[in-house]
Design an enzyme around this catalytic site. Sequence first.
Site, PDB file in Angstrom:
ATOM      1  N   ASP A  83      19.742   0.834  -0.552  1.00 10.15           N
ATOM      2  CA  ASP A  83      18.827   1.291  -1.221  1.00 10.15           C
ATOM      3  C   ASP A  83      19.361   2.427  -2.305  1.00 10.15           C
ATOM      4  O   ASP A  83      20.507   3.435  -2.226  1.00 10.15           O
ATOM      5  CB  ASP A  83      17.504   2.230  -0.741  1.00 10.15           C
ATOM      6  N   HIS A 188       8.644  10.215  -4.978  1.00 13.31           N
ATOM      7  CA  HIS A 188       9.395  10.104  -3.533  1.00 13.31           C
ATOM      8  C   HIS A 188       9.333  11.394  -2.540  1.00 13.31           C
ATOM      9  O   HIS A 188       9.649  12.170  -3.397  1.00 13.31           O
ATOM     10  CB  HIS A 188      11.049   9.878  -3.437  1.00 13.31           C
TER      11      HIS A 188
HETATM   12  P1  13P Z   1       9.102   7.159   0.457  1.00  8.23           P
HETATM   13  O1  13P Z   1      10.272   8.991   0.770  1.00  8.23           O
HETATM   14  O2  13P Z   1       7.961   7.819   0.376  1.00  8.23           O
HETATM   15  O3  13P Z   1       9.562   7.404   2.334  1.00  8.23           O
HETATM   16  O4  13P Z   1       9.819   6.199  -0.302  1.00  8.23           O
HETATM   17  C1  13P Z   1      11.059   5.594  -0.009  1.00  8.23           C
HETATM   18  C2  13P Z   1      11.377   4.764  -1.311  1.00  8.23           C
HETATM   19  O5  13P Z   1      11.231   4.975  -1.379  1.00  8.23           O
HETATM   20  C3  13P Z   1      13.040   5.037  -0.330  1.00  8.23           C
HETATM   21  O6  13P Z   1      13.284   4.251  -1.209  1.00  8.23           O
END
Ligand code: 13P
Length: 319
Positions: A83, A188
């Site tokens: 990610d 985020h």
């Molecule tokens: P959240 O912080 O809303 O859970 O999103 C996580 C995310 O998009 C990781 O790439």
Amino acid sequence: MTLQTLSALLDGAEAAQYAVGAFNVSSLDQAVAVLDAAETERSPVIVQAIAGMSAYDDESRWWTRLRRLTEEYASVPVALHLDHGRTYEDCARAVEHGFTSVMIDASRSNVTDEPASFEENAALTRQVVELAHPAGVSVEGELGTIGGAEAGVSGVVEEIVFADPDEAVRFVGETGVDALAVAVGTSHGSVKFTDEAGGQRLRLELISEIKRLLTGTHLVLHGSSSVPGEAVAAINAHGGDVRPSYGISPEQKSSGIAAGIRKINQGTDSHLAWTAALRTFLHEHPPVVEPSEQLRPAIAAFRGMVAQRMKEFGSAGRA
Ligand code: 13P
């Protein structure tokens, strides 16, 4: 079943019109929670990790163990995804460690954290595609900037730059990405929007328009946590200090899936569930020092949150 690529998992989701959850993990306990939920719910799942962000000092050993752990769950389709890779080197290390998918987030400069130009973003993303595709690894890119602070990502983007549909078409044409994270109104982290009137709103028409133009590319929603008020209240009632805010509701996510979202990233909601359970347990059991007793409720809460999301995303029962 061996590990799957992101493309394979999302092709299945596209065919049956659901979304696969991509859950952030930064320790083996969390990965077990996600994979156990997938097994119980009979759901395809994306386990995702961020470079430089884990409970361990040695990233190479952590990623090697994570890869081995995901292989143990052979009865459900699993993709192991990087990610928010910020550099070519992040993605190269993930490919070397057996990740089946990488995200290169070149939408912002990793030096200044300012939005990158389209050309800079496309050039770095193209390089990662040229590295990953010959190795059989899928690639996710990002267009526009998603707000908030992602753990492990250096800064906080206050302003969301929405994805532009025509640019999205050009971006995919120039880079060859398999999946595209589009900035469509989410942010985020655990502190999202504080607008009591309606919380966070997805730009559904923008998702539909990008989807209409980009039929062969899977769309990804980042910053998708709902930030359940009960979890924030439990944390704050037991010594925590999390500012109440509003994420994106499960109903909005369903509308996003109907509009064409196929991968939904979620980290914060599971983290809130874990922290609420752990703080509550420690508060209610002051003499307990045995880690297994402390971790059991935290892991169960994490697993429960992931399982709930799998049902909401329509991926439960598909494996
Ligand atoms: P959240 O912080 O809303 O859970 O999103 C996580 C995310 O998009 C990781 O790439």
